[in-house]
Design a protein around this motif. Structure first.
Motif, PDB file in Angstrom:
ATOM      1  N   VAL A 262       0.845  -1.204   0.000  1.00  0.00           N
ATOM      2  CA  VAL A 262       0.000   0.000   0.000  1.00  0.00           C
ATOM      3  C   VAL A 262       0.877   1.250   0.000  1.00  0.00           C
ATOM      4  O   VAL A 262       0.671   2.185  -0.793  1.00  0.00           O
ATOM      5  CB  VAL A 262      -0.951   0.013   1.223  1.00  0.00           C
ATOM      6  CG1 VAL A 262      -1.619   1.380   1.368  1.00  0.00           C
ATOM      7  CG2 VAL A 262      -2.003  -1.072   1.103  1.00  0.00           C
ATOM      8  N   LYS A 266       1.058   3.945  -3.037  1.00  0.00           N
ATOM      9  CA  LYS A 266       0.699   5.348  -2.794  1.00  0.00           C
ATOM     10  C   LYS A 266       1.829   6.295  -3.179  1.00  0.00           C
ATOM     11  O   LYS A 266       1.598   7.352  -3.782  1.00  0.00           O
ATOM     12  CB  LYS A 266       0.350   5.550  -1.316  1.00  0.00           C
ATOM     13  CG  LYS A 266      -1.044   5.120  -0.924  1.00  0.00           C
ATOM     14  CD  LYS A 266      -1.346   5.520   0.520  1.00  0.00           C
ATOM     15  CE  LYS A 266      -2.801   5.244   0.870  1.00  0.00           C
ATOM     16  NZ  LYS A 266      -3.123   5.671   2.268  1.00  0.00           N
ATOM     17  N   SER A 278      -0.996  -2.531  -8.573  1.00  0.00           N
ATOM     18  CA  SER A 278      -0.482  -3.317  -7.451  1.00  0.00           C
ATOM     19  C   SER A 278      -0.640  -4.787  -7.806  1.00  0.00           C
ATOM     20  O   SER A 278      -1.766  -5.259  -7.989  1.00  0.00           O
ATOM     21  CB  SER A 278      -1.261  -3.024  -6.165  1.00  0.00           C
ATOM     22  OG  SER A 278      -1.183  -1.671  -5.807  1.00  0.00           O
ATOM     23  N   LEU A 288      -6.256  -2.921  -0.710  1.00  0.00           N
ATOM     24  CA  LEU A 288      -5.653  -2.082  -1.735  1.00  0.00           C
ATOM     25  C   LEU A 288      -6.684  -1.274  -2.506  1.00  0.00           C
ATOM     26  O   LEU A 288      -6.490  -0.075  -2.760  1.00  0.00           O
ATOM     27  CB  LEU A 288      -4.836  -2.949  -2.702  1.00  0.00           C
ATOM     28  CG  LEU A 288      -3.467  -3.372  -2.166  1.00  0.00           C
ATOM     29  CD1 LEU A 288      -2.947  -4.615  -2.868  1.00  0.00           C
ATOM     30  CD2 LEU A 288      -2.456  -2.222  -2.324  1.00  0.00           C
ATOM     31  N   SER A 291      -7.889   1.461   0.051  1.00  0.00           N
ATOM     32  CA  SER A 291      -6.913   2.462   0.496  1.00  0.00           C
ATOM     33  C   SER A 291      -6.222   3.183  -0.661  1.00  0.00           C
ATOM     34  O   SER A 291      -5.761   4.317  -0.497  1.00  0.00           O
ATOM     35  CB  SER A 291      -5.859   1.809   1.400  1.00  0.00           C
ATOM     36  OG  SER A 291      -5.207   0.752   0.730  1.00  0.00           O
TER      37      SER A 291
END
Length: 504
Positions: A262, A266, A278, A288, A291
């Motif tokens: 994560v 980000k 991802s 994922l 967030s």
């Protein structure tokens, strides 16, 4: 900024003297003036200085600084070794000028035992960069006594007892400064943990050594300063689309370690990646997608990574929270055998590769690996100190034709051509789990945006540290979190864009 050896600095001084032209005493006066001005601007709440001067040119700097501070209204006492009053020629000139001022008392080193150090700044001008052996006898005792004082301490050019280009012997006596006012260049030893801890905050003062000499003299060692960053950073173009800024694929995560992927995802997004994916196990899908909704998800297994599929025109950042299970090891090694494009490898990806000496040969040429010291040791073997580790990193970077980001207080980027870039942004607030995952995402994003491997590593490490400095200002080094660093990346880019546009 170039890093020069002590010998190169000596030659730069001489070249400046011969070609400016300027006398050696005038160049010393210039250096002392810069120090005195910095002290005047930054130490206004102090009125008293005790300046300790050796017999060489560093002592000459101290004599000149003492004179200038006295003329600015400060109380100044100067300490020398009266049993050895044979000074260098330029130091002798400044000692004579000092003696002509009745308001400055000159004391012997031995008098410090009875000296009142209350509310006094200690200035160290005992030994300069020409030191060739560790302090002994009266000098050793003097430095040890001064180190025992709680007063604010300032070193001139280099903390006395420290070598400029090599590590000191273990248990050597070195003056421990709060500030080091150094001339023109960082010294290499300022940037290594064994000796850098003695410098305090380093302030580089421009004493106008010959620009021609500096430009024409080659070195493999550099400090990443604003000039370096401004030469790398590219302003985002108006007529662009998401494809312009590349495709980043962050590979990582395992059951209980989804947070790492994560953070990396980000930070890739915050650094400007055009398309971001991802590739993680299915156990992290909801985390994922919730967030990091801006990133797309690629399933790589259930509770850990079992397969890594290659996608064209993509840059992979592999390692955050990856785990080292057999299925994951197999998936990584198969991917490395099939993929020949440069990528970023960190954390568990490096731990897997370190299991077998032949695995390092699978790292694609021009790739960037980002080990901390322990990961580096597992990959390439044990070293005695950070200088030896750096030498080994240079050997391995050349041998494997890769870039090594050797994480430390002053992280070093080692290129396959043998160049070393030392980073001076960042702080101890980064000494928290997750900080390395952020760096992986940043560098992956920059490489996807068509920065070269060298540029992506240099700019990425600088960005990471600068964002951490902004976060520390807001939250403190203790309280700042990796997510705070990610959130500050935007402010770093605002800073960079402002710098870039004001130069147009």
């Amino acid at each position: 900024m170039k890093i020069f050896t002590a010998e190169n600095i000596r030659v730069a001084d001489q070249y400046t003297i011969e070609n400016e032209p300027v006398s050696s005493v005038q160049l010393m006066e210039r250096a002392a003036f810069n120090c005195a001005e910095w002290i005047f601007l930054n130490c206004k709440h102090h009125t008293k200085f005790a300046i300790f001067c050796g017999n060489g040119n560093n002592g000459g700097d101290g004599f000149a600084i003492a004179r200038m501070l006295y003329l600015k209204g400060f109380d100044v006492d100067v300490f020398i070794n009266k049993n050895q009053q044979k000074f260098s020629d330029d130091a002798q000139v400044n000692y004579k000028n000092l003696k002509d001022i009745s308001g400055i008392s000159v004391k012997d080193f031995s008098e410090i035992e009875k000296y009142n150090f209350e509310k006094t700044i200690i200035v160290d001008a005992i030994f300069g960069t020409g030191l060739s052996r560790k302090p002994e006898g009266i000098f050793k005792k003097l430095i040890e006594t001064l180190n025992s004082k709680s007063n604010l301490k300032i070193s001139i050019d280099i903390p006395s007892g420290m070598f400029a280009d090599q590590l000191n012997e273990e248990n050597s006596t070195i003056f421990k400064a709060d500030y080091t006012l150094t001339f023109q260049f960082w010294k290499k030893t300022f940037l290594h943990p064994e000796t850098g801890k003695f410098t305090g905050k380093v302030v580089v003062l421009d004493i106008q050594l010959s620009k021609e000499f500096i430009e024409n003299t080659s070195t493999d060692d550099f400090v990443i300063d604003n000039e370096v960053i401004q030469s790398i950073f590219k302003i985002r173009q108006d007529f662009a689309h998401k494809g312009t800024y590349g495709k980043s694929i962050i590979v990582g995560g395992s059951y209980g370690k989804i947070g790492a992927v994560v953070l990396a995802t980000k930070s890739a997004l915050r650094t400007g990646s055009g398309l971001t994916f991802s590739l993680a196990p299915n156990c992290g899908y909801e985390i994922l997608q919730t967030s990091v909704p801006e990133a797309m998800f690629i399933k790589g297994g259930e509770n850990n990574i079992r397969q890594i599929k290659e996608q064209e025109n993509s840059v992979y950042g592999i390692g955050p929270g990856l785990g080292t299970g057999k299925d994951t090891e197999k998936a990584l090694l198969e991917f490395l055998k099939d993929n020949h494009s440069p990528l970023i490898l960190d954390a568990d990806a490096l731990n897997i590769i370190s299991e077998n000496k032949d695995y390092v040969k699978l790292i694609p040429k021009k790739s960037i690996i980002t080990p901390h010291p322990k990961e580096f040791e597992r990959l390439f073997g044990k070293t005695e100190d950070s200088f030896e580790r750096l030498d080994l990193a240079k050997t391995k970077a050349k041998e494997l034709e890769i870039y090594i980001v050797l994480k430390d207080h002053h992280t070093q980027i080692i290129t396959s051509e043998g160049k070393v870039f030392y980073n001076i942004t960042g702080n101890s607030g980064l000494a928290k789990g997750g900080s390395g995952d952020i760096l992986t995402g940043i560098i992956t994003s920059l490489l996807a945006q068509k920065y070269s491997e060298e540029e992506a590593a240099v700019l990425g490490v600088w960005l990471h540290g600068k964002a951490a400095d902004f976060a520390a200002e807001k939250f403190s080094k203790e309280a700042m979190q990796p997510t705070d660093v990610i959130n500050e990346l935007g402010n770093v880019f605002l800073y960079l864009n402002k710098k870039a546009t004001t130069q147009l």
